[in-house]
Design a protein around this motif. Structure first.
Motif, PDB file in Angstrom:
ATOM      1  N   ASP A 141     -93.831-133.268   5.315  1.00 34.76           N
ATOM      2  CA  ASP A 141     -93.411-132.480   4.151  1.00 34.76           C
ATOM      3  C   ASP A 141     -91.911-132.208   4.296  1.00 34.76           C
ATOM      4  O   ASP A 141     -91.214-132.936   4.997  1.00 34.76           O
ATOM      5  CB  ASP A 141     -94.220-131.183   4.055  1.00 34.76           C
ATOM      6  N   SER A 142     -91.400-131.167   3.666  1.00 28.55           N
ATOM      7  CA  SER A 142     -89.954-130.948   3.717  1.00 28.55           C
ATOM      8  C   SER A 142     -89.535-130.084   4.910  1.00 28.55           C
ATOM      9  O   SER A 142     -88.408-129.591   4.948  1.00 28.55           O
ATOM     10  CB  SER A 142     -89.475-130.320   2.405  1.00 28.55           C
ATOM     11  N   SER A 143     -90.411-129.916   5.896  1.00 23.44           N
ATOM     12  CA  SER A 143     -90.046-129.116   7.073  1.00 23.44           C
ATOM     13  C   SER A 143     -88.723-129.544   7.714  1.00 23.44           C
ATOM     14  O   SER A 143     -87.905-128.681   8.061  1.00 23.44           O
ATOM     15  CB  SER A 143     -91.151-129.173   8.130  1.00 23.44           C
ATOM     16  N   PRO A 144     -88.457-130.869   7.883  1.00 22.57           N
ATOM     17  CA  PRO A 144     -87.184-131.273   8.494  1.00 22.57           C
ATOM     18  C   PRO A 144     -85.985-130.778   7.692  1.00 22.57           C
ATOM     19  O   PRO A 144     -84.978-130.376   8.269  1.00 22.57           O
ATOM     20  CB  PRO A 144     -87.242-132.806   8.480  1.00 22.57           C
ATOM     21  N   VAL A 145     -86.107-130.795   6.365  1.00 21.50           N
ATOM     22  CA  VAL A 145     -85.003-130.334   5.514  1.00 21.50           C
ATOM     23  C   VAL A 145     -84.793-128.841   5.704  1.00 21.50           C
ATOM     24  O   VAL A 145     -83.659-128.366   5.867  1.00 21.50           O
ATOM     25  CB  VAL A 145     -85.312-130.652   4.031  1.00 21.50           C
ATOM     26  N   VAL A 146     -85.906-128.091   5.712  1.00 19.69           N
ATOM     27  CA  VAL A 146     -85.813-126.646   5.901  1.00 19.69           C
ATOM     28  C   VAL A 146     -85.193-126.344   7.267  1.00 19.69           C
ATOM     29  O   VAL A 146     -84.331-125.469   7.389  1.00 19.69           O
ATOM     30  CB  VAL A 146     -87.211-125.999   5.787  1.00 19.69           C
ATOM     31  N   LEU A 147     -85.590-127.093   8.279  1.00 20.02           N
ATOM     32  CA  LEU A 147     -85.058-126.866   9.626  1.00 20.02           C
ATOM     33  C   LEU A 147     -83.552-127.125   9.665  1.00 20.02           C
ATOM     34  O   LEU A 147     -82.798-126.371  10.284  1.00 20.02           O
ATOM     35  CB  LEU A 147     -85.778-127.758  10.643  1.00 20.02           C
ATOM     36  N   GLN A 148     -83.106-128.198   9.014  1.00 19.61           N
ATOM     37  CA  GLN A 148     -81.668-128.490   8.994  1.00 19.61           C
ATOM     38  C   GLN A 148     -80.901-127.379   8.299  1.00 19.61           C
ATOM     39  O   GLN A 148     -79.792-127.029   8.697  1.00 19.61           O
ATOM     40  CB  GLN A 148     -81.397-129.833   8.288  1.00 19.61           C
ATOM     41  N   ARG A 149     -81.502-126.819   7.259  1.00 21.25           N
ATOM     42  CA  ARG A 149     -80.844-125.726   6.543  1.00 21.25           C
ATOM     43  C   ARG A 149     -80.736-124.496   7.445  1.00 21.25           C
ATOM     44  O   ARG A 149     -79.676-123.869   7.547  1.00 21.25           O
ATOM     45  CB  ARG A 149     -81.632-125.400   5.267  1.00 21.25           C
ATOM     46  N   LEU A 150     -81.833-124.182   8.134  1.00 21.94           N
ATOM     47  CA  LEU A 150     -81.825-123.026   9.038  1.00 21.94           C
ATOM     48  C   LEU A 150     -80.835-123.232  10.178  1.00 21.94           C
ATOM     49  O   LEU A 150     -80.181-122.298  10.639  1.00 21.94           O
ATOM     50  CB  LEU A 150     -83.235-122.799   9.615  1.00 21.94           C
ATOM     51  N   LEU A 151     -80.724-124.482  10.602  1.00 22.12           N
ATOM     52  CA  LEU A 151     -79.839-124.848  11.711  1.00 22.12           C
ATOM     53  C   LEU A 151     -78.388-124.458  11.414  1.00 22.12           C
ATOM     54  O   LEU A 151     -77.646-124.044  12.302  1.00 22.12           O
ATOM     55  CB  LEU A 151     -79.935-126.364  11.921  1.00 22.12           C
ATOM     56  N   ARG A 152     -78.025-124.591  10.155  1.00 26.93           N
ATOM     57  CA  ARG A 152     -76.632-124.305   9.783  1.00 26.93           C
ATOM     58  C   ARG A 152     -76.304-122.825   9.879  1.00 26.93           C
ATOM     59  O   ARG A 152     -75.165-122.449  10.121  1.00 26.93           O
ATOM     60  CB  ARG A 152     -76.368-124.802   8.357  1.00 26.93           C
TER      61      ARG A 152
ATOM     62  N   ALA B 211     -78.969-144.976  17.386  1.00 26.40           N
ATOM     63  CA  ALA B 211     -78.057-144.911  16.251  1.00 26.40           C
ATOM     64  C   ALA B 211     -78.827-144.819  14.933  1.00 26.40           C
ATOM     65  O   ALA B 211     -78.353-144.232  13.961  1.00 26.40           O
ATOM     66  CB  ALA B 211     -77.158-146.140  16.240  1.00 26.40           C
ATOM     67  N   ALA B 212     -80.031-145.371  14.920  1.00 25.08           N
ATOM     68  CA  ALA B 212     -80.809-145.377  13.675  1.00 25.08           C
ATOM     69  C   ALA B 212     -81.524-144.048  13.428  1.00 25.08           C
ATOM     70  O   ALA B 212     -81.988-143.777  12.332  1.00 25.08           O
ATOM     71  CB  ALA B 212     -81.829-146.514  13.712  1.00 25.08           C
ATOM     72  N   ASP B 213     -81.622-143.210  14.465  1.00 18.27           N
ATOM     73  CA  ASP B 213     -82.340-141.952  14.313  1.00 18.27           C
ATOM     74  C   ASP B 213     -81.454-140.915  13.642  1.00 18.27           C
ATOM     75  O   ASP B 213     -80.362-140.624  14.101  1.00 18.27           O
ATOM     76  CB  ASP B 213     -82.770-141.415  15.682  1.00 18.27           C
ATOM     77  N   GLU B 214     -81.947-140.380  12.556  1.00 16.07           N
ATOM     78  CA  GLU B 214     -81.206-139.353  11.835  1.00 16.07           C
ATOM     79  C   GLU B 214     -81.993-138.059  11.944  1.00 16.07           C
ATOM     80  O   GLU B 214     -83.187-138.073  12.224  1.00 16.07           O
ATOM     81  CB  GLU B 214     -81.059-139.774  10.369  1.00 16.07           C
ATOM     82  N   PRO B 215     -81.300-136.929  11.740  1.00 13.50           N
ATOM     83  CA  PRO B 215     -82.023-135.667  11.814  1.00 13.50           C
ATOM     84  C   PRO B 215     -83.163-135.584  10.803  1.00 13.50           C
ATOM     85  O   PRO B 215     -84.140-134.907  11.028  1.00 13.50           O
ATOM     86  CB  PRO B 215     -80.958-134.619  11.515  1.00 13.50           C
ATOM     87  N   LEU B 216     -83.025-136.278   9.689  1.00 16.99           N
ATOM     88  CA  LEU B 216     -84.089-136.233   8.693  1.00 16.99           C
ATOM     89  C   LEU B 216     -84.773-137.585   8.633  1.00 16.99           C
ATOM     90  O   LEU B 216     -84.116-138.620   8.695  1.00 16.99           O
ATOM     91  CB  LEU B 216     -83.509-135.905   7.309  1.00 16.99           C
ATOM     92  N   PRO B 217     -86.104-137.584   8.507  1.00 22.92           N
ATOM     93  CA  PRO B 217     -86.808-138.855   8.395  1.00 22.92           C
ATOM     94  C   PRO B 217     -86.485-139.524   7.066  1.00 22.92           C
ATOM     95  O   PRO B 217     -86.079-138.861   6.113  1.00 22.92           O
ATOM     96  CB  PRO B 217     -88.278-138.449   8.441  1.00 22.92           C
TER      97      PRO B 217
END
Ligand code: UDP
Ligand code: MG
Length: 325
Positions: free
Chosen positions: A47-58, A313-319
């Motif tokens: 789901d959008s958990s990775p996006v939410v986590l990146q937002r919280l990370l900031r 290099a191919a791994d990004e914080p978001l899937p």
């Protein structure tokens, strides 16, 4: 620099819960008067958990995000967190706020009095469903009995561990370990705090019945060979019963009485077949465990860590799927 406390949070499809978690966990952690990090382990959320986590990370400098390549399961996600946590103490906490973060200061205080492990023990499960409560009740008692470990009844995965304990857990070669029984078995000095288990703050349980059964099997086979002996006993009992039946049949035929027998024969055959399958299944559980152990394949793969960046290099914080969104 090493923080004093790491808080490890496994996250699997918790988009609705994460903002609530941050809201409640952050004031508690900030008020500890200790340096800390919160290690969220994104267990392959879709789901959008990775996006939410990146937002919280900031907005939360103490937050870390570790992303696993694929869903590895609750226990493996916690193990991944324990492997990367840097704190002198490590707390493991579910993301769904069933375990109140407000208990952490008390756990830390107890640990500082000189114990290595502080278990969170649920004093009240009235918010769990009757089925969950009944199965949990049986689960803890049966496994305690079988394993002979001093595991606290009703202690789940909310606990604080010292660095020495975490290092000991990380060094275990064991696969499919169920930490709530493995940690007590290590025998470090421990204490406990009781807390009320709340309802899930949002979203749905990620523990379907099949996962609960798997956890129970891993718990039993991880600690006890009693089920194997159970098979032996069943075999002995069945043998004795067969002898009894044989004697009865011989006597009856000697007396010239024909045995009325179709139903009883079929029942006996079916019964014996079922017992054999059961015993084979029990044996299979152990063989499967040995197989996994021999393969020695890691139970999880890290793809990204906000501390060190992507693994390749191919791994990004978001899937990929959420990057498009
Ligand atoms: N979880 C996980 N991977 C999974 C299943 C669950 O990391 O495959 C996480 C989940 O996000 C939550 C915790 O493990 O933080 C406990 O899961 P859940 O609350 O669904 O279990 P329950 O409390 O219903 O037993
Ligand atoms: Mg939960």
């Amino acid at each position: 620099m090493r923080p004093e406390l790491s808080i490890v949070v496994p996250v699997y499809n918790e988009e609705d819960v994460l903002p609530l978690l941050a809201q409640r966990l952050r004031p508690v952690a900030d008020g500890l008067g200790a340096t800390y990090e919160v290690v969220t382990v994104d267990d392959g959320s879709t789901d959008s958990s990775p996006v939410v986590l990146q937002r919280l990370l900031r907005e939360w400098p103490e937050l870390r995000v570790v992303r696993l390549r694929a869903n590895a399961g609750h226990q493996a996600a916690i193990s991944a967190g324990l492997a990367t946590a840097r704190g002198a103490y490590v707390v493991t906490l579910d993301a769904d706020l069933q375990d109140p973060p407000e208990v952490i200061p008390e756990m830390l205080a107890r640990a500082r009095q000189g114990v290595d492990v502080v278990y969170g023990v649920r004093s009240d499960r009235s918010t769990d469903s009757p089925f969950k409560r009944a199965s949990a009740w049986a689960f803890y008692r049966v496994i305690r009995l079988l394993s002979g470990t001093g595991a606290q009844v009703d202690a789940g995965d909310y606990r604080l561990m010292s660095r020495a304990t975490v290092d000991a857990v990380n060094a275990l070669p064991e696969h499919h370990r169920v930490l709530r029984f493995v940690v007590p078995a290590l025998g470090f000095p421990s204490d406990s705090v009781t807390y009320r288990r709340d309802e899930r703050a949002a979203g749905r349980s990620k523990y379907p019945l099949a996962a609960m059964i798997r956890l129970s099997l891993d718990s039993v086979t991880g600690f006890s060979t009693a089920p194997l002996r159970f098979a032996t006993w069943l075999g002995l009992l069945g043998g004795a019963a067969a002898f009894g039946l044989l004697a009865y049949a011989l006597i009856a035929s000697a007396l010239g009485q024909a045995l009325p027998g179709w139903t009883s024969t079929v029942v006996a055959v079916a019964g014996v077949g079922a017992v054999q399958l059961l015993c084979l299944g029990i044996l299979g559980e152990y063989v499967g465990r040995m197989y996994a152990h021999l393969q020695a394949r890691p139970t999880y793969f890290v793809a990204y860590d906000s501390l060190t960046g992507p693994v390749t290099a191919a791994d990004e914080p978001l899937p990929a799927e959420s990057r498009q969104a």
